[in-house]
Each structure stands twice: as C-alpha cells, then as structure tokens.
Design an enzyme around this catalytic site. Structure first.
Site, mmCIF file in Angstrom:
data_model
loop_
_atom_site.group_PDB
_atom_site.id
_atom_site.type_symbol
_atom_site.label_atom_id
_atom_site.label_comp_id
_atom_site.label_asym_id
_atom_site.label_seq_id
_atom_site.Cartn_x
_atom_site.Cartn_y
_atom_site.Cartn_z
ATOM 1 N NE ARG A 1 -4.420 -0.238 2.297
ATOM 2 C CZ ARG A 1 -5.310 -1.232 2.536
ATOM 3 N NH1 ARG A 1 -4.900 -2.448 2.737
ATOM 4 N NH2 ARG A 1 -6.588 -0.952 2.542
ATOM 5 N NE ARG B 1 -16.877 -2.445 3.273
ATOM 6 C CZ ARG B 1 -15.597 -2.556 2.972
ATOM 7 N NH1 ARG B 1 -15.229 -3.136 1.849
ATOM 8 N NH2 ARG B 1 -14.670 -2.111 3.789
ATOM 9 N NE ARG C 1 -13.306 -3.196 7.202
ATOM 10 C CZ ARG C 1 -12.417 -3.187 6.223
ATOM 11 N NH1 ARG C 1 -12.433 -4.147 5.311
ATOM 12 N NH2 ARG C 1 -11.522 -2.246 6.147
ATOM 13 N NE ARG D 1 -10.880 2.214 5.263
ATOM 14 C CZ ARG D 1 -12.042 1.546 5.135
ATOM 15 N NH1 ARG D 1 -13.131 1.990 5.710
ATOM 16 N NH2 ARG D 1 -12.080 0.459 4.432
HETATM 17 P P1 AMP Z 1 -8.488 -3.462 4.312
HETATM 18 O O1 AMP Z 1 -9.171 -4.602 4.974
HETATM 19 O O2 AMP Z 1 -7.553 -3.894 3.231
HETATM 20 O O3 AMP Z 1 -9.446 -2.383 3.866
HETATM 21 O O4 AMP Z 1 -7.543 -2.781 5.438
HETATM 22 C C1 AMP Z 1 -8.113 -2.218 6.593
HETATM 23 C C2 AMP Z 1 -7.100 -1.340 7.295
HETATM 24 O O5 AMP Z 1 -5.980 -2.123 7.687
HETATM 25 C C3 AMP Z 1 -6.513 -0.215 6.464
HETATM 26 O O6 AMP Z 1 -7.339 0.947 6.447
HETATM 27 C C4 AMP Z 1 -5.205 0.050 7.214
HETATM 28 O O7 AMP Z 1 -5.433 0.746 8.421
HETATM 29 C C5 AMP Z 1 -4.776 -1.366 7.585
HETATM 30 N N1 AMP Z 1 -3.946 -1.984 6.531
HETATM 31 C C6 AMP Z 1 -4.250 -3.061 5.752
HETATM 32 N N2 AMP Z 1 -3.249 -3.359 4.916
HETATM 33 C C7 AMP Z 1 -2.281 -2.445 5.152
HETATM 34 C C8 AMP Z 1 -1.005 -2.181 4.575
HETATM 35 N N3 AMP Z 1 -0.513 -2.942 3.578
HETATM 36 N N4 AMP Z 1 -0.294 -1.143 5.062
HETATM 37 C C9 AMP Z 1 -0.749 -0.375 6.069
HETATM 38 N N5 AMP Z 1 -1.960 -0.527 6.629
HETATM 39 C C10 AMP Z 1 -2.726 -1.557 6.185
#
Ligand code: AMP
Length: 215
Positions: free
Chosen positions: A86, A125, A159, A170
């Site tokens: 990311r 969601r 969530r 985000r």
């Molecule tokens: P997601 O489920 O992919 O939407 O991720 C949810 C949250 O987890 C994100 O908003 C970040 O706070 C954290 N997160 C997930 N993957 C990463 C990553 N590769 N780097 C940093 N934070 C992450």
C-alpha cells in the site's frame, strides 16, 4: 498477483472468489491485522489505533504480518495479495520478500472506480460474524432478512473503520500513499487495469483472463 484498489473497490470479494478458482492463497493484510486485534496481541493493539482512525499501519507492521504468514504457509504457494503493498516502501519490501523465496510479482491488477461510488458502497457494508460473508444494505441483502445465505448465522457486524469520516480519510490516503505505487508496476509492464464498476462476476472473469496470460 497483487490486487490494488481503493477501499470498497472489491479487492477482498475478488480475492475470495479467485482463491478457490485458481488455487492460490488469499493474503489480506487487513484481515490478518483484524485477527491480531481480535487476539489482543501487542501488534494488534498497535494496529488498532491506526486502523480505527482510517490510517495505514506503519510499513514495518504490515511487512511483518505478510512475512509471518508466508513463513507459516506452503513455500510453493501462489498468492493473491489483497491490500499489500500500500506504499512505495512496501512495494520495494515485497520484491525483497519474494526474492528471498524465489518468487516474483506476476501481475499487478488495479481495480479502478470513482470515489462517489466507493463512498456509497462502503457506508452500507456488513458481514456475517461467523463465516465472513459480505453483504450490503442496498446492493446485496441476505435472501432471508437477517439470516446469512452461506452459513445460516443471524449475527452480523459492521467494520469499525466503515464510518463516514474514516472512509473519507481512507480514500484520501489511497490517492496520496497507495496510488503512487501504480507506476512502479506499470514501468515493469506488470500493471493491468480493470473497471471495478462492472458486476462482481464480470470483474472476476476479467482477472481470470489476465492471469491465464501469466500462465
Ligand atoms: P483493508 O481490509 O484492506 O481495507 O484494510 C483495513 C485497514 O488495515 C486499512 O485501512 C489500514 O489501516 C490497515 N492496513 C491493511 N493493509 C495495510 C497495509 N498494507 N499497510 C498499512 N496498513 C494496512
């Protein structure tokens, strides 16, 4: 394969569908971090403060959950990476991690979609607590109200980072910190773009065609 896209673009949904079809391991850093939070581990406690604010966890934390997961798994597995890398630093780290295991990125698939559509998707969601099946209050309700189609559970949750303010943060972070990794893969001829506003099954089909190309 790496799936790159803003929150709500369907990375998790597509990775789940593709995992079964192509026999690769779905690795979602968001899921792994939520597991750490549920287990109340020290890493989970650190991650929660960032995640609840809609911010990225520090790069070394994200890298650690990926490395730990790969170290525990089958060394010959193919991966669908969902939500990692990311940042540019994570993209560079990923090359190092894969290189050490004799692996490399086959394709980076960008799922692109307008912010307004994403906001609508993210605010509705919810998911089954028991099996994780995802739903949406406007686009995908359970067939029987309040009963999970997949496992019959009647418990659902939203969530904690799907609030309006956090969603705005985000999306902003996606554009500023994550989108800059796209040229990193484009310059190496690995980037392919898919329209995330198409139906779930059409997006899956497109990605499958892209992967058939990798062999
Ligand atoms: P997601 O489920 O992919 O939407 O991720 C949810 C949250 O987890 C994100 O908003 C970040 O706070 C954290 N997160 C997930 N993957 C990463 C990553 N590769 N780097 C940093 N934070 C992450």
């Amino acid at each position: 394969m790496i799936l790159i896209g803003p929150p709500g673009s369907g990375k998790g949904t597509q990775a789940q569908r593709l995992e079964q079809r192509i026999g690769a391991v779905h690795l979602s850093t968001g899921e792994l971090l939520r597991d750490e939070i549920a287990a109340e581990s020290p890493l989970g406690k650190t991650a929660a403060t960032y995640m609840n604010a809609g911010r990225l966890v520090p790069d070394q934390v994200a890298v650690k959950v990926v490395v730990d997961h790969m170290d525990r798994g089958d060394p010959d597995a193919d991966y669908i990476l969902d939500g990692f890398p990311r940042t540019t630093i994570q993209a560079e780290e990923l090359d190092r991690i894969l290189g050490e295991r004799g692996l490399e990125v086959g394709k980076a698939v960008e799922i692109y979609i307008e912010d307004d559509v994403l906001k609508e998707r993210l605010t509705g969601r919810f998911a089954c607590v028991k099996c994780g099946e995802g739903y949406h209050k406007s686009f995908k309700r359970p067939e029987i109200e309040d009963v999970c189609d997949k496992c019959g559970s009647i418990e659902f949750d939203v969530r904690s980072d799907d609030t309006e303010e956090t969603i705005r943060t985000r999306l902003g972070i996606y554009h500023v910190e994550t989108a800059p990794i796209l040229p990193y893969y484009e310059n190496r001829g690995l980037l392919v773009k898919v329209d995330g506003e198409k139906s779930v099954s059409d997006v899956t089909k497109e990605i499958e065609l892209i992967l058939a190309d990798v062999g």
